[in-house]
Scaffold this motif. Structure first.
Motif, PDB file in Angstrom:
ATOM      1  N   MET A 176      40.860  50.941  36.175  1.00 57.10           N
ATOM      2  CA  MET A 176      39.449  49.430  35.068  1.00 57.10           C
ATOM      3  C   MET A 176      39.201  49.001  34.212  1.00 57.10           C
ATOM      4  O   MET A 176      38.838  48.559  33.745  1.00 57.10           O
ATOM      5  CB  MET A 176      38.672  49.592  37.175  1.00 57.10           C
ATOM      6  CG  MET A 176      39.462  48.976  37.744  1.00 57.10           C
ATOM      7  SD  MET A 176      37.994  49.377  39.229  1.00 57.10           S
ATOM      8  CE  MET A 176      38.884  49.609  40.993  1.00 57.10           C
ATOM      9  N   LEU A 177      38.621  50.397  33.845  1.00 57.79           N
ATOM     10  CA  LEU A 177      38.036  50.624  33.116  1.00 57.79           C
ATOM     11  C   LEU A 177      38.310  51.001  31.485  1.00 57.79           C
ATOM     12  O   LEU A 177      37.658  50.150  30.912  1.00 57.79           O
ATOM     13  CB  LEU A 177      37.160  51.845  32.786  1.00 57.79           C
ATOM     14  CG  LEU A 177      36.145  51.841  34.623  1.00 57.79           C
ATOM     15  CD1 LEU A 177      35.001  53.129  33.828  1.00 57.79           C
ATOM     16  CD2 LEU A 177      35.043  51.000  33.829  1.00 57.79           C
ATOM     17  N   TRP A 178      39.357  51.057  31.820  1.00 57.76           N
ATOM     18  CA  TRP A 178      40.064  51.174  29.972  1.00 57.76           C
ATOM     19  C   TRP A 178      41.809  51.135  30.146  1.00 57.76           C
ATOM     20  O   TRP A 178      42.335  50.838  29.103  1.00 57.76           O
ATOM     21  CB  TRP A 178      40.354  52.775  29.721  1.00 57.76           C
ATOM     22  CG  TRP A 178      38.614  53.241  29.592  1.00 57.76           C
ATOM     23  CD1 TRP A 178      38.078  53.221  28.007  1.00 57.76           C
ATOM     24  CD2 TRP A 178      37.415  54.340  30.314  1.00 57.76           C
ATOM     25  NE1 TRP A 178      36.939  53.431  28.013  1.00 57.76           N
ATOM     26  CE2 TRP A 178      36.200  54.674  29.231  1.00 57.76           C
ATOM     27  CE3 TRP A 178      38.281  55.250  30.963  1.00 57.76           C
ATOM     28  CZ2 TRP A 178      35.994  55.037  29.637  1.00 57.76           C
ATOM     29  CZ3 TRP A 178      37.430  56.273  31.619  1.00 57.76           C
ATOM     30  CH2 TRP A 178      36.225  56.162  30.607  1.00 57.76           C
ATOM     31  N   LEU A 179      42.311  50.522  30.770  1.00 58.03           N
ATOM     32  CA  LEU A 179      43.589  50.269  31.347  1.00 58.03           C
ATOM     33  C   LEU A 179      44.274  48.585  31.716  1.00 58.03           C
ATOM     34  O   LEU A 179      45.201  48.488  32.336  1.00 58.03           O
ATOM     35  CB  LEU A 179      44.977  51.279  32.076  1.00 58.03           C
ATOM     36  CG  LEU A 179      44.441  52.615  31.789  1.00 58.03           C
ATOM     37  CD1 LEU A 179      45.328  53.692  32.870  1.00 58.03           C
ATOM     38  CD2 LEU A 179      44.901  52.884  30.044  1.00 58.03           C
ATOM     39  N   GLY A 180      42.885  48.248  32.066  1.00 53.91           N
ATOM     40  CA  GLY A 180      42.853  46.412  32.114  1.00 53.91           C
ATOM     41  C   GLY A 180      43.226  46.707  33.546  1.00 53.91           C
ATOM     42  O   GLY A 180      43.432  45.238  33.878  1.00 53.91           O
ATOM     43  N   GLU A 181      43.131  46.833  34.700  1.00 51.69           N
ATOM     44  CA  GLU A 181      43.672  47.036  35.565  1.00 51.69           C
ATOM     45  C   GLU A 181      42.586  46.640  36.473  1.00 51.69           C
ATOM     46  O   GLU A 181      41.195  46.096  36.117  1.00 51.69           O
ATOM     47  CB  GLU A 181      43.713  47.950  36.466  1.00 51.69           C
ATOM     48  CG  GLU A 181      45.058  49.254  35.970  1.00 51.69           C
ATOM     49  CD  GLU A 181      45.412  50.701  36.604  1.00 51.69           C
ATOM     50  OE1 GLU A 181      44.115  50.466  37.643  1.00 51.69           O
ATOM     51  OE2 GLU A 181      45.851  51.429  37.050  1.00 51.69           O
ATOM     52  N   SER A 182      42.802  45.817  37.507  1.00 52.69           N
ATOM     53  CA  SER A 182      42.369  44.745  38.091  1.00 52.69           C
ATOM     54  C   SER A 182      40.218  45.115  38.621  1.00 52.69           C
ATOM     55  O   SER A 182      40.720  46.578  39.539  1.00 52.69           O
ATOM     56  CB  SER A 182      42.857  43.540  39.377  1.00 52.69           C
ATOM     57  OG  SER A 182      40.960  43.439  39.949  1.00 52.69           O
ATOM     58  N   ALA A 183      38.896  44.958  38.929  1.00 52.77           N
ATOM     59  CA  ALA A 183      38.129  45.825  39.202  1.00 52.77           C
ATOM     60  C   ALA A 183      37.557  45.042  40.322  1.00 52.77           C
ATOM     61  O   ALA A 183      36.395  43.977  40.272  1.00 52.77           O
ATOM     62  CB  ALA A 183      37.178  45.648  37.827  1.00 52.77           C
ATOM     63  N   ALA A 184      38.265  43.573  40.890  1.00 55.64           N
ATOM     64  CA  ALA A 184      37.932  42.918  42.015  1.00 55.64           C
ATOM     65  C   ALA A 184      37.257  43.967  42.808  1.00 55.64           C
ATOM     66  O   ALA A 184      36.698  44.565  43.341  1.00 55.64           O
ATOM     67  CB  ALA A 184      39.455  42.516  42.985  1.00 55.64           C
ATOM     68  N   VAL A 185      35.877  42.672  43.712  1.00 58.06           N
ATOM     69  CA  VAL A 185      35.112  43.943  44.310  1.00 58.06           C
ATOM     70  C   VAL A 185      35.392  44.180  45.795  1.00 58.06           C
ATOM     71  O   VAL A 185      35.441  45.890  45.899  1.00 58.06           O
ATOM     72  CB  VAL A 185      34.019  42.625  45.266  1.00 58.06           C
ATOM     73  CG1 VAL A 185      33.106  42.981  46.089  1.00 58.06           C
ATOM     74  CG2 VAL A 185      33.438  41.841  43.436  1.00 58.06           C
ATOM     75  N   SER A 186      36.934  43.708  45.973  1.00 54.74           N
ATOM     76  CA  SER A 186      37.352  44.116  47.088  1.00 54.74           C
ATOM     77  C   SER A 186      37.593  45.926  47.005  1.00 54.74           C
ATOM     78  O   SER A 186      38.047  47.134  47.547  1.00 54.74           O
ATOM     79  CB  SER A 186      38.579  43.423  47.524  1.00 54.74           C
ATOM     80  OG  SER A 186      39.239  43.002  46.799  1.00 54.74           O
TER      81      SER A 186
END
Length: 104
Positions: free
Chosen positions: A75-85
């Motif tokens: 999420m922080l460095w590889l661009g993956e979704s950081a959705a609340v869920s």
């Protein structure tokens, strides 16, 4: 000491998982070497920690740390979704890991 080593081994699990992704199917030398080193350290630490920590607890904590760490790096460095869920689900894993330690 076993718990500290187990936590460090969980972080090494994150390191080998990210190195595995970065190795692009073991076609890149340095990420492949990083994978092998982190994997060996992670497994050795887990094995040592399981000498005094019950296997069910130790393995669950190790996997939980690795899974949460890998997801956070994604999420922080590889661009993956950081959705609340997704964050809520990671917090549930953390709660489970803390619970396993607390009720050990």
């Amino acid at each position: 000491m076993a718990w500290i080593l187990l936590i460090v081994s969980g972080f090494m699990e994150t390191a080998w998982a990210i190195s595995l992704e970065k190795s692009e199917g073991f076609s890149r030398l340095w990420p492949s070497i990083g994978f092998l080193v982190a994997l060996a350290l992670s497994m050795a630490g887990l094995g040592y920690a399981l000498r005094t920590i019950p296997v069910g607890t130790g393995y669950a904590v190790w996997v939980g740390i690795g899974a949460v760490g890998t997801a956070l790096v994604g999420m922080l460095w590889l661009g993956e979704s950081a959705a609340v869920s997704r964050i809520v689900c990671l917090l549930l894993i953390v709660a489970g890991v803390v619970g396993l330690k607390a009720f050990h």
